[in-house]
Design a protein around this motif. Structure first.
Motif, PDB file in Angstrom:
ATOM      1  N   TRP A   1      40.013  79.589  51.231  1.00  0.00           N
ATOM      2  CA  TRP A   1      40.961  80.477  51.660  1.00  0.00           C
ATOM      3  C   TRP A   1      41.630  81.493  51.069  1.00  0.00           C
ATOM      4  CZ3 TRP A   1      41.142  80.200  57.227  1.00  0.00           C
ATOM      5  CH2 TRP A   1      40.870  78.966  57.810  1.00  0.00           C
TER       6      TRP A   1
ATOM      7  N   ILE B   1      44.286  84.231  52.034  1.00  0.00           N
ATOM      8  CA  ILE B   1      44.823  83.435  53.343  1.00  0.00           C
ATOM      9  C   ILE B   1      45.523  82.022  52.513  1.00  0.00           C
ATOM     10  CG2 ILE B   1      44.379  82.480  55.233  1.00  0.00           C
ATOM     11  CD1 ILE B   1      41.972  84.556  55.729  1.00  0.00           C
TER      12      ILE B   1
ATOM     13  N   LEU C   1      46.457  78.537  54.184  1.00  0.00           N
ATOM     14  CA  LEU C   1      46.099  77.685  55.402  1.00  0.00           C
ATOM     15  C   LEU C   1      47.522  77.174  55.797  1.00  0.00           C
ATOM     16  CD1 LEU C   1      44.617  76.724  57.504  1.00  0.00           C
ATOM     17  CD2 LEU C   1      43.801  74.751  56.189  1.00  0.00           C
TER      18      LEU C   1
ATOM     19  N   GLU D   1      33.530  82.467  58.093  1.00  0.00           N
ATOM     20  CA  GLU D   1      33.981  83.570  57.056  1.00  0.00           C
ATOM     21  C   GLU D   1      33.632  84.739  57.536  1.00  0.00           C
ATOM     22  OE1 GLU D   1      31.580  82.389  53.758  1.00  0.00           O
ATOM     23  OE2 GLU D   1      33.205  81.133  52.991  1.00  0.00           O
TER      24      GLU D   1
ATOM     25  N   LEU E   1      36.499  85.576  59.888  1.00  0.00           N
ATOM     26  CA  LEU E   1      37.801  85.749  58.998  1.00  0.00           C
ATOM     27  C   LEU E   1      37.635  87.110  58.722  1.00  0.00           C
ATOM     28  CD1 LEU E   1      38.234  82.505  57.070  1.00  0.00           C
ATOM     29  CD2 LEU E   1      39.537  83.269  58.972  1.00  0.00           C
TER      30      LEU E   1
END
Length: 501
Positions: A23, A28, A30, A113, A116
């Motif tokens: 992440w 990002i 989580l 991925e 994302l």
């Protein structure tokens, strides 16, 4: 850093996504995981994530229901769905809800991925669009403020530019009113019947109400509410139907504010209530208007400051000697006219003295001569008076006592006592201690209390004391007495509770 959450009722999926996705690599965090729809919904509300990865099939609330509910509260959040059931209806609903991607199980790291990256790209575009939108809105607001200020300063010359900046609703505008404030204010509440544009010009704090409907009852109601709560003065010019007359309302609003400050009246001062219907010449500068207001109010300090401003204005304009002479003579003649408003005999006053002024060669001498003449005129404006009231004020008080239930204007009252409206309004404040409007309100409230004690219904009382607008009457009464008219009446007639009309 962006924030993401993952929802799935399979523990192994949650743990797999938690540990197998890097992440941090994608910027990002989580923020959490949940295994059922209700817990997921609460987490969404608590965390407000940027990205949501959710399974469709979950206990309590399925993924699509979750998105449908959450999207209303979090419109900028990106949703990614994964499911072992690639059914057309699910896909169709997901697309309709604006889902970024729909992944079939079993899901892989590469699929997640890729999804994302798609979500991050969309977020970046969305943020860029939002930033541009904010800048565009700010730029548009600045353009409208500038165009509105130009309209106040130049009238018809700026009308086309103002219409373009105002937008399509410019065609709906049927009139305008300018407001001037002594201090920063919370702003005039908006309403569908008008649009407010706030403008600053140096130290001047202005608001322009562009009316979509007339009469502007809703605006007047809001100004009354603001006036009741105001800790400083604000003034309004007259309502004009043409954009070309915006400068008139602008100058009037500033004068009304000056009168309000001089009269030490917090709240709303209407130009009609201090000058009646007698307009000043349209070509006066703001410094010349300040000189006139100071003469009318007998404000020696204000006159000195106004003349300082007038001299600075003349210096900046750099007119030739003949133009300077004309401006000075104009002020002297206007000053003599103002002195006549008081009814004083000017025959003993020194002549204007054109020859003296024409013989002067420097601006300093001209301004010194102007100050001397205006100082003499200032002595003819209202001065502190003994306790005995002026006969005209006694006559006005009797008139208000008899006609408190009617709409008595300043013009009507001044004509009744035979005085100039502006001089009368200042004289009334000096003699009585409050403006004629506040005195009339005081009479109306006392009459209303008497009628309510006698058991008369509130709606009937409102009309009898001159308020056709029931809401306005209720607000004024509560501010004056401390309770609503209905509550006041009930205190004397308990059995009448609830009776209004």
């Amino acid at each position: 850093m962006l924030k993401a959450v993952v929802f799935d009722d399979e523990y192994i999926v949650l743990e797999g996504l938690r540990s197998m996705i890097d992440w941090q690599r994608y910027g990002i965090e989580l923020a959490g995981t949940a295994g059922d729809g209700l817990t997921a919904l609460q987490m969404l509300r608590d965390e407000a994530p940027d990205i949501v990865l959710t399974d469709i099939r979950m206990p309590g609330m399925d993924g699509l229901q979750l998105i449908e509910t959450a999207a209303k509260e979090l419109p900028d959040t990106m949703f990614l769905i994964f499911s072992g059931f690639n059914e057309f209806e699910y896909v169709k609903r997901a697309i309709g809800l604006g889902v970024v991607d729909y992944l079939d199980k079993p899901i892989t790291v590469s699929k997640i991925e890729e999804a994302l990256l798609k979500a991050i790209e969309r977020i970046a575009k969305q943020q860029e669009f939002s930033a541009l939108k904010v800048k565009w809105e700010a730029s548009r607001a600045q353009l409208l403020e500038k165009a509105t200020l130009d309209l106040l300063l130049t009238g018809a010359k700026a009308a086309d530019q103002w219409k373009e900046a105002f937008g399509p609703d410019a065609a709906r505008v049927v009139g305008l009113t300018v407001l001037a404030f002594a201090e920063a204010h919370p702003g005039v509440p908006e309403h569908p019947t008008y649009r407010i544009v706030d403008v600053t010009n140096g130290e001047e704090r202005l608001s322009v109400a562009f009316h979509y409907a007339l009469p502007p009852e809703f605006l007047w109601e809001r100004l009354i509410e603001m006036s009741n709560q105001a800790s400083s003065a604000f003034g309004t010019g007259k309502l004009y139907l043409s954009l070309s007359e915006a400068p008139n309302s602008y100058r009037e609003a500033l004068r009304a504010l000056r009168y309000g400050r001089f009269l030490e009246e917090n709240g709303w001062t209407r130009i009609e209530d201090v000058e009646g219907n007698e307009p000043l010449p349209a070509d006066l500068s703001k410094h010349e208007e300040a000189v006139i207001v100071s003469l009318r109010t007998g404000d020696r300090e204000g006159l000195s400051k106004a003349l300082d401003g007038f001299e600075a204005w003349v210096e900046a304009q750099k007119p030739d000697p003949d133009q300077v002479e004309q401006e000075i003579l104009k002020l002297v003649y206007l000053g003599r006219k103002i002195a006549e408003e008081s009814g004083k005999n000017l025959r003993k006053l020194e002549a204007v003295g054109h020859g003296q002024l024409s013989a002067m060669h420097t601006r300093e001498d001209m301004f010194r001569w102007l100050r001397s003449r205006l100082d003499g005129l200032l002595s003819l404006t209202p001065e502190p008076r003994p306790a005995a009231k002026h006969p005209a004020i006694e006559k006005a008080l009797s008139y208000l006592e008899e006609r408190y239930g009617q709409d008595v204007s300043l013009q009507e009252l001044a004509e009744h006592v035979g005085l100039n409206p502006t001089y009368f309004s200042l004289l009334f404040k000096e003699e009585v201690g409050i403006t004629y409007i506040k005195h009339l309100t005081r009479i109306r409230m006392e009459k209303a209390k008497t009628m309510l004690r006698e058991g008369m219904r509130v709606g009937e009382v409102s009309e009898k004391v001159g308020y056709l607008n029931y809401r306005h009457f209720t607000e004024i009464f509560k501010k004056s007495v401390g309770v609503t008219p209905g509550q006041y009446r009930e205190s004397f007639h308990p059995a009448s509770k609830g009776g209004v009309s």
